[in-house]
Structure formats: C-alpha cells, structure tokens
Design a protein around this motif. Structure first.
Motif, PDB file in Angstrom:
ATOM      1  N   ILE A   1       0.838  -1.206   0.000  1.00  0.00           N
ATOM      2  CA  ILE A   1       0.000   0.000   0.000  1.00  0.00           C
ATOM      3  C   ILE A   1       0.869   1.250   0.000  1.00  0.00           C
ATOM      4  CG2 ILE A   1      -1.620   1.356   1.404  1.00  0.00           C
ATOM      5  CD1 ILE A   1      -2.872  -1.348   2.258  1.00  0.00           C
ATOM      6  N   ILE A   2       1.920   1.222   0.815  1.00  0.00           N
ATOM      7  CA  ILE A   2       2.838   2.364   0.884  1.00  0.00           C
ATOM      8  C   ILE A   2       3.503   2.589  -0.467  1.00  0.00           C
ATOM      9  CG2 ILE A   2       5.005   3.164   1.915  1.00  0.00           C
ATOM     10  CD1 ILE A   2       3.990   1.661   4.505  1.00  0.00           C
ATOM     11  N   ASP A   3       3.911   1.487  -1.131  1.00  0.00           N
ATOM     12  CA  ASP A   3       4.497   1.606  -2.466  1.00  0.00           C
ATOM     13  C   ASP A   3       3.508   2.229  -3.446  1.00  0.00           C
ATOM     14  OD1 ASP A   3       7.137   0.739  -2.236  1.00  0.00           O
ATOM     15  OD2 ASP A   3       6.591  -1.373  -2.385  1.00  0.00           O
ATOM     16  N   SER A   4       2.235   1.845  -3.338  1.00  0.00           N
ATOM     17  CA  SER A   4       1.237   2.367  -4.267  1.00  0.00           C
ATOM     18  C   SER A   4       0.964   3.851  -4.040  1.00  0.00           C
ATOM     19  CB  SER A   4      -0.073   1.576  -4.139  1.00  0.00           C
ATOM     20  OG  SER A   4      -0.709   1.834  -2.901  1.00  0.00           O
ATOM     21  N   LEU A   5       1.084   4.299  -2.793  1.00  0.00           N
ATOM     22  CA  LEU A   5       0.899   5.730  -2.497  1.00  0.00           C
ATOM     23  C   LEU A   5       2.121   6.547  -2.893  1.00  0.00           C
ATOM     24  CD1 LEU A   5      -0.828   5.483   1.000  1.00  0.00           C
ATOM     25  CD2 LEU A   5      -1.895   6.165  -1.160  1.00  0.00           C
ATOM     26  N   GLY A   6       3.275   5.881  -2.936  1.00  0.00           N
ATOM     27  CA  GLY A   6       4.477   6.539  -3.412  1.00  0.00           C
ATOM     28  C   GLY A   6       4.829   7.795  -2.631  1.00  0.00           C
ATOM     29  N   TYR A   7       5.187   8.845  -3.360  1.00  0.00           N
ATOM     30  CA  TYR A   7       5.630  10.072  -2.695  1.00  0.00           C
ATOM     31  C   TYR A   7       4.508  10.774  -1.936  1.00  0.00           C
ATOM     32  CZ  TYR A   7       3.490  13.169  -6.220  1.00  0.00           C
ATOM     33  OH  TYR A   7       2.607  13.857  -7.006  1.00  0.00           O
ATOM     34  N   LYS A   8       3.275  10.324  -2.134  1.00  0.00           N
ATOM     35  CA  LYS A   8       2.125  10.921  -1.432  1.00  0.00           C
ATOM     36  C   LYS A   8       1.887  10.308  -0.051  1.00  0.00           C
ATOM     37  CE  LYS A   8      -0.306  12.306  -5.658  1.00  0.00           C
ATOM     38  NZ  LYS A   8      -1.552  12.190  -6.455  1.00  0.00           N
ATOM     39  N   VAL A   9       2.717   9.370   0.351  1.00  0.00           N
ATOM     40  CA  VAL A   9       2.563   8.761   1.672  1.00  0.00           C
ATOM     41  C   VAL A   9       2.690   9.848   2.742  1.00  0.00           C
ATOM     42  CG1 VAL A   9       3.608   7.213   3.365  1.00  0.00           C
ATOM     43  CG2 VAL A   9       3.421   6.504   1.000  1.00  0.00           C
ATOM     44  N   PRO A  10       1.697   9.984   3.613  1.00  0.00           N
ATOM     45  CA  PRO A  10       1.810  10.980   4.694  1.00  0.00           C
ATOM     46  C   PRO A  10       2.800  10.516   5.756  1.00  0.00           C
ATOM     47  CG  PRO A  10      -0.239   9.758   4.904  1.00  0.00           C
ATOM     48  CD  PRO A  10       0.390   9.304   3.624  1.00  0.00           C
ATOM     49  N   GLU A  11       3.609  11.443   6.253  1.00  0.00           N
ATOM     50  CA  GLU A  11       4.617  11.105   7.254  1.00  0.00           C
ATOM     51  C   GLU A  11       4.319  11.772   8.592  1.00  0.00           C
ATOM     52  OE1 GLU A  11       8.831  10.074   5.796  1.00  0.00           O
ATOM     53  OE2 GLU A  11       8.388  12.027   4.916  1.00  0.00           O
ATOM     54  N   VAL A  12       4.787  11.141   9.650  1.00  0.00           N
ATOM     55  CA  VAL A  12       4.687  11.724  10.980  1.00  0.00           C
ATOM     56  C   VAL A  12       5.691  12.874  11.092  1.00  0.00           C
ATOM     57  CG1 VAL A  12       3.977   9.575  12.062  1.00  0.00           C
ATOM     58  CG2 VAL A  12       6.408  10.138  11.928  1.00  0.00           C
ATOM     59  N   VAL A  13       5.563  13.655  12.128  1.00  0.00           N
ATOM     60  CA  VAL A  13       6.558  14.665  12.453  1.00  0.00           C
ATOM     61  C   VAL A  13       7.502  14.040  13.475  1.00  0.00           C
ATOM     62  CG1 VAL A  13       6.987  16.937  13.455  1.00  0.00           C
ATOM     63  CG2 VAL A  13       4.964  16.567  11.991  1.00  0.00           C
ATOM     64  N   ALA A  14       8.751  13.882  13.112  1.00  0.00           N
ATOM     65  CA  ALA A  14       9.722  13.277  14.028  1.00  0.00           C
ATOM     66  C   ALA A  14      10.044  14.262  15.151  1.00  0.00           C
ATOM     67  CB  ALA A  14      10.993  12.907  13.283  1.00  0.00           C
ATOM     68  N   THR A  15      10.008  13.775  16.381  1.00  0.00           N
ATOM     69  CA  THR A  15      10.327  14.615  17.531  1.00  0.00           C
ATOM     70  C   THR A  15      11.311  13.904  18.442  1.00  0.00           C
ATOM     71  OG1 THR A  15       8.562  13.750  18.940  1.00  0.00           O
ATOM     72  CG2 THR A  15       7.997  15.601  17.475  1.00  0.00           C
ATOM     73  N   GLN A  16      11.947  14.689  19.300  1.00  0.00           N
ATOM     74  CA  GLN A  16      12.866  14.126  20.293  1.00  0.00           C
ATOM     75  C   GLN A  16      12.126  13.172  21.224  1.00  0.00           C
ATOM     76  OE1 GLN A  16      16.455  15.586  20.596  1.00  0.00           O
ATOM     77  NE2 GLN A  16      16.476  13.432  21.133  1.00  0.00           N
ATOM     78  N   GLU A  17      10.921  13.562  21.623  1.00  0.00           N
ATOM     79  CA  GLU A  17      10.123  12.747  22.547  1.00  0.00           C
ATOM     80  C   GLU A  17       9.748  11.413  21.912  1.00  0.00           C
ATOM     81  OE1 GLU A  17      10.342  16.809  23.629  1.00  0.00           O
ATOM     82  OE2 GLU A  17       9.507  15.956  21.760  1.00  0.00           O
ATOM     83  N   MET A  18       9.389  11.448  20.621  1.00  0.00           N
ATOM     84  CA  MET A  18       9.029  10.213  19.923  1.00  0.00           C
ATOM     85  C   MET A  18      10.231   9.278  19.829  1.00  0.00           C
ATOM     86  SD  MET A  18       7.627   9.747  16.014  1.00  0.00           S
ATOM     87  CE  MET A  18       9.209  10.141  15.281  1.00  0.00           C
ATOM     88  N   ARG A  19      11.400   9.831  19.535  1.00  0.00           N
ATOM     89  CA  ARG A  19      12.606   9.005  19.457  1.00  0.00           C
ATOM     90  C   ARG A  19      12.861   8.288  20.788  1.00  0.00           C
ATOM     91  NH1 ARG A  19      16.708   8.946  16.291  1.00  0.00           N
ATOM     92  NH2 ARG A  19      18.131   8.852  18.055  1.00  0.00           N
ATOM     93  N   GLN A  20      12.733   9.030  21.886  1.00  0.00           N
ATOM     94  CA  GLN A  20      13.016   8.450  23.191  1.00  0.00           C
ATOM     95  C   GLN A  20      11.999   7.382  23.563  1.00  0.00           C
ATOM     96  OE1 GLN A  20      15.846   9.347  24.949  1.00  0.00           O
ATOM     97  NE2 GLN A  20      15.365   7.516  26.136  1.00  0.00           N
TER      98      GLN A  20
END
Length: 401
Positions: A306-325
C-alpha cells in the motif's frame, strides 16, 4: 449457450485487465521522481547475502568512501578479515562474562573501526571469496553460526573451575574454515604489506572518526555508550539534540562526506523497492480505504504494498525528540541495519531524501540504492559514524572536539 459463456468470460477478463491497468497507472503516477541535489562518490554495491554483517559491509563502504575522498583511489576492503577478527574478540568477551552477554552475527561500526586500529585491514582478493570455502557463491552463515554459537556457549557456560586457552584454537579453526585465514603478510599491486602497513598506506587517520546519537536519557553534549546488545565494545557516542544530529548529517553530505548509519528498518515504511518513509499510520490507512482495525491486521508485506502504491504521497509523521526516546525505551527503535548515507535528492513535490547505499546486492527499484526521507532518518537513527571534520564548527565546539 457456449458462445454466451465465452463472451461473458471475455468481458470479465477485459474488466480485470482494465482494473489492473488502472491500479498500475495509479502506482506509476505516485512513483517518486528524484532530482539529485548532492551526490558524493562511493564504491560499488556489495551483497552480504545470508549473513548478519550489514555493520561490516556498510562501515567498510564508509571507509572506502573516506579513502576515495582523501586520495582519489578506489579500494575494495575485505569484510571477511573484519568478521574473523571481530567474532574472536566478541567470543572472548562472552567467555569473560560467563555467557551473561550476547554472541551473535550482528555488530556495529565500532567493530570495523576497532579492527582497523588494532589489526589493520586488507584488500579483497587476499582471502577466499565469500562463501567459496563451503561451496556457496556468497556468504551464508546458517551452518557457520550453527557451529559457532553453541561452541562459544559451551565454553562460556562451562561448570569447570578453570578453562584453558585451547578453546580459542578450536574457535579460530571454525572461523578460518568458513571465512578464510587472515594473512600476516600479502602482496598487493606489486608491494608487500602486513594488514597494519596496508592500513597505514590508505591515507586516512582513524582518529578522525566519531559516533553521534540523540537521546534524552543522557545529557546532551556528553558522550555515552548506547545501550544496545550489538554495541558490545561500549564505544562512546556524542549525544546531540535531534535537530543538531540532523545538521551533522546534512553538513557532512554537503561537504563531500558520507555517513556510516545504523538504525531501524523494521517499519513498514522501509520498502523492498528502495524507499523509506516515516509513515503516519492513521492518515495512510485512511488513504488506503480501510479502517484502523483492518490496517492493523494486515501483514507487513501488504502494508508495504500500500505504501508503495501511495508513493511520494505517503503521509509522514513529524519526528520529535520525545518520539525518538519513547520508541527507544519501548523497543520499537532498534539497531537492526547498517547502511551508507552519501547524498541528497528531492522528489517532484520537493520532499528531500537521503541517498543511501545498501548491502543487499543490486536489488529493488534503484539497484541497491535506497531513498530514505529525512523524516525517516530523524525518527529511526540509532547512531552513526562520521568524520569529525564534517561536523559544523559550532557543534564541534559544544562537544569539545
């Protein structure tokens, strides 16, 4: 009657073919089209095949690129030499700990750096070609480690009050049988070398390399050993805020350097076609036309499709310091793969990606190269090795290097 059935079948086939064409057209329409912003020279794509040695291949690729930048010379350095030395040293540590630490195929960039500092390095062609000693065309560690792991465990967990050093002789025999014996001397391009003198001839200073990470459970601008099992040598990584960690990567690439990257590629957003996105699951399942319950039940392969089919239109999360931890502490963010970052490109929507060399042979859409969004790298980096000269001056000052 027969004619009617045949016509109906033909109509069904035509409808199916038309649907397949529409699906393919939609996928092609969403396929990212890349424009290179910056691309640094690298050596050829390698194939680790059925061995857990990405750390070995990616880091030697890094040093090959460093030599290329420093001298203009192209070298193909020997992964089996590093593996032979590393597995012996790791086994010694496991025995010293009486088995209370992990012995495995995996490792880190530090293993390559430590080997080159202690033992030197050799070029390809001096030791046997990977897999050739046991009749394979490339490395296949299945049989190899089925012997190596229980051997080490038997010594480490022994009930004996004392053990002799002969276990090392036996272990070295297994290593040499599957990887080849490390030479003490060899001839390359008409000159005689030892592994140490060959290392000295390569035109780089091994003291120039530092490890960078980004977590909040240690103070920023200090160094600590990242707490993962394959970091068994306990090398120190400099701890930067996430934004400054990313500045280091960008500055390195812009200044003509590469990065030996270690991180997590287990997420569905890392596809087998050569793309990697930090997928926003909630938005993606909506675009895919399913509810969250259905999305969660899908296999990783179906999600990647599914991600391949959406290609560059795949919505991404916002990476944060808190999420990494949070992901590090709950075991989501792991150190399961090593690769080489060497460039930056953008897609037709202007989103920027790192160009990354993998060690799975010329696989995927881009023949062994992955395009990984900057968000993916920010979210999934465990740590990376980089030339300290590639770090921005203001960050180096904060780190005292």
């Amino acid at each position: 009657m027969k004619k009617t059935i045949i016509l109906a079948l033909m109509a069904l086939i035509a409808v199916g073919a038309q649907a397949a064409k529409k699906k393919t057209a939609a996928k092609d329409q969403n396929k990212p089209v890349f424009t290179v912003i910056k691309e640094n020279p690298i050596t050829s794509i390698k194939d680790q095949n059925r061995s857990g040695t990405c750390w070995d291949y990616s880091t030697l690729s890094f040093f090959e690129a460093e030599i290329l930048k420093a001298t203009g010379k192209v070298y193909d350095l020997e992964e089996s030499f590093v593996a032979n030395k590393t597995y012996m040293e790791r086994a010694i540590q496991v025995v010293r700990y009486h088995g209370d630490c992990q012995f495995s195929q995996g490792g880190s960039a530090e293993d390559v750096l430590a080997t080159m500092k202690t033992h030197g390095i050799i070029p390809q062609g001096i030791m046997p070609f990977p897999g050739s000693l046991y009749g394979d065309s490339l490395n296949n560690f299945n049989e190899f480690f089925s012997l190596l792991e229980p051997y080490v465990a038997a010594i480490a967990k022994s009930d004996a009050k004392t053990i002799s050093n002969q276990w090392k002789v036996g272990l070295q025999g297994i290593l040499d049988a599957y990887l080849g014996k490390c030479p003490e001397k060899f001839t390359f391009e008409g000159k005689e070398y030892t592994p140490k003198t060959f290392m000295q001839s390569l035109g780089i200073d091994l003291n120039d390399y530092v490890s960078i990470t980004s977590y909040t459970h240690h103070p920023f601008y200090t160094a600590f050993a990242v707490e993962v099992q394959d970091n068994w040598r306990f090398p120190l990584s400099y701890n930067l805020p996430m934004d400054e960690m990313m500045q280091v990567i960008d500055n390195a690439v812009n200044e003509g350097y590469t990065i030996a990257w270690g991180g997590d590629v287990s997420e569905p957003g890392f596809t087998r076609q050569g793309l990697a996105y930090a997928v926003d699951t909630k938005k993606t399942e909506s675009l895919a036309g399913s509810d969250m319950a259905k999305w969660l039940k899908m296999t990783a392969e179906k999600k990647r499709s599914i991600i391949d089919s959406l290609g560059y239109k795949v919505p991404e999360v916002v990476a944060t310091q808190e999420m990494r931890q949070e992901r590090f502490d709950n075991w989501e963010l792991t150190d399961d793969h090593g690769m080489l970052i060497y460039g930056v490109a953008k897609d037709q929507a202007g989103k920027e990606y790192y160009m990354v060399k993998n060690s799975w042979g010329e696989t995927g859409e881009y023949k062994g190269i992955w395009y990984m969004t900057k968000t993916f790298i920010a979210a999934n980096t465990m740590d990376f090795l980089v030339n300290k000269k590639a770090i921005p001056a203001e960050i180096r000052k904060k780190l005292g290097i």
